[in-house]
Structures are given as C-alpha cells and as structure tokens.
Design a protein around this motif. Structure first.
Motif, PDB file in Angstrom:
ATOM      1  N   ARG A  44      -7.033  -1.296  -4.775  1.00 49.76           N
ATOM      2  CA  ARG A  44      -6.560  -0.093  -4.072  1.00 49.76           C
ATOM      3  C   ARG A  44      -6.209  -0.428  -2.625  1.00 49.76           C
ATOM      4  O   ARG A  44      -5.193   0.020  -2.094  1.00 49.76           O
ATOM      5  CB  ARG A  44      -7.650   0.982  -4.123  1.00 49.76           C
ATOM      6  CG  ARG A  44      -7.409   2.183  -3.249  1.00 49.76           C
ATOM      7  CD  ARG A  44      -6.612   3.221  -3.963  1.00 49.76           C
ATOM      8  NE  ARG A  44      -6.748   4.507  -3.291  1.00 49.76           N
ATOM      9  CZ  ARG A  44      -5.765   5.060  -2.611  1.00 49.76           C
ATOM     10  NH1 ARG A  44      -4.603   4.486  -2.543  1.00 49.76           N
ATOM     11  NH2 ARG A  44      -5.945   6.222  -2.028  1.00 49.76           N
ATOM     12  N   GLY A  45      -7.042  -1.221  -1.982  1.00 53.43           N
ATOM     13  CA  GLY A  45      -6.766  -1.630  -0.606  1.00 53.43           C
ATOM     14  C   GLY A  45      -5.497  -2.462  -0.501  1.00 53.43           C
ATOM     15  O   GLY A  45      -4.707  -2.292   0.428  1.00 53.43           O
ATOM     16  N   VAL A  49      -2.146  -1.484   1.637  1.00 57.33           N
ATOM     17  CA  VAL A  49      -1.518  -2.325   2.664  1.00 57.33           C
ATOM     18  C   VAL A  49      -0.064  -2.606   2.300  1.00 57.33           C
ATOM     19  O   VAL A  49       0.822  -2.541   3.161  1.00 57.33           O
ATOM     20  CB  VAL A  49      -2.307  -3.648   2.821  1.00 57.33           C
ATOM     21  CG1 VAL A  49      -1.545  -4.647   3.661  1.00 57.33           C
ATOM     22  CG2 VAL A  49      -3.665  -3.359   3.446  1.00 57.33           C
ATOM     23  N   LEU A  50       0.198  -2.899   1.039  1.00 63.44           N
ATOM     24  CA  LEU A  50       1.580  -3.162   0.624  1.00 63.44           C
ATOM     25  C   LEU A  50       2.449  -1.917   0.756  1.00 63.44           C
ATOM     26  O   LEU A  50       3.649  -2.027   1.006  1.00 63.44           O
ATOM     27  CB  LEU A  50       1.608  -3.670  -0.814  1.00 63.44           C
ATOM     28  CG  LEU A  50       1.056  -5.079  -1.016  1.00 63.44           C
ATOM     29  CD1 LEU A  50       1.021  -5.423  -2.508  1.00 63.44           C
ATOM     30  CD2 LEU A  50       1.874  -6.095  -0.260  1.00 63.44           C
TER      31      LEU A  50
END
Length: 72
Positions: A44-45, A49-50
């Motif tokens: 999820r992180g 970020v993407l």
C-alpha cells in the motif's frame, strides 16, 4: 536487613509451568496473518508513493509519444 525477593519460577497466569492453551495451528495462522498484514502495508505504501508520480509519468509518456510521431 532487607529481605531478598526471588522472582517467580513461572510467568504469571501459567501456574506450574503449564503449556499455553492456544493450539499450535492457531499460533501458526496468527504468525502468517501478521506477515500478510505487514506485506499489505508495504505494498500500500509503495502504491501510494508511486501514485505521487502519476502526473509526471503521464507528461513524460505524452512527450515520448509526440516525439515518436513527429517526422524528422
């Protein structure tokens, strides 16, 4: 004189050194569940970020398409 205090021989809640009442299969399932949760948080992180680079990626992609379509 101070009286010496000895630590208990077994942890509280387990008198006499009994085995825990949680089945081994449930403990195994819990460890895998925590691992899956941790991997999910990392994924999820990474997607979060993407996702921040969405506008830049679209602009670069469109620039490459326009550059490829222009005659030289």
């Amino acid at each position: 004189m101070a009286a010496s205090v000895e630590p208990p021989s077994s942890p509280p809640g387990r008198p006499g050194g009994e085995e825990p009442r949680v089945p081994a299969s449930l403990r195994t399932a819990a460890t895998y569940a925590w691992r899956i949760i941790a991997v999910g948080i990392v994924v999820r992180g990474a997607f979060s970020v993407l996702g921040q680079f969405h506008r830049i990626a679209v602009a670069v992609f469109l620039g490459l398409v326009i550059a490829a379509c222009t005659p030289s």
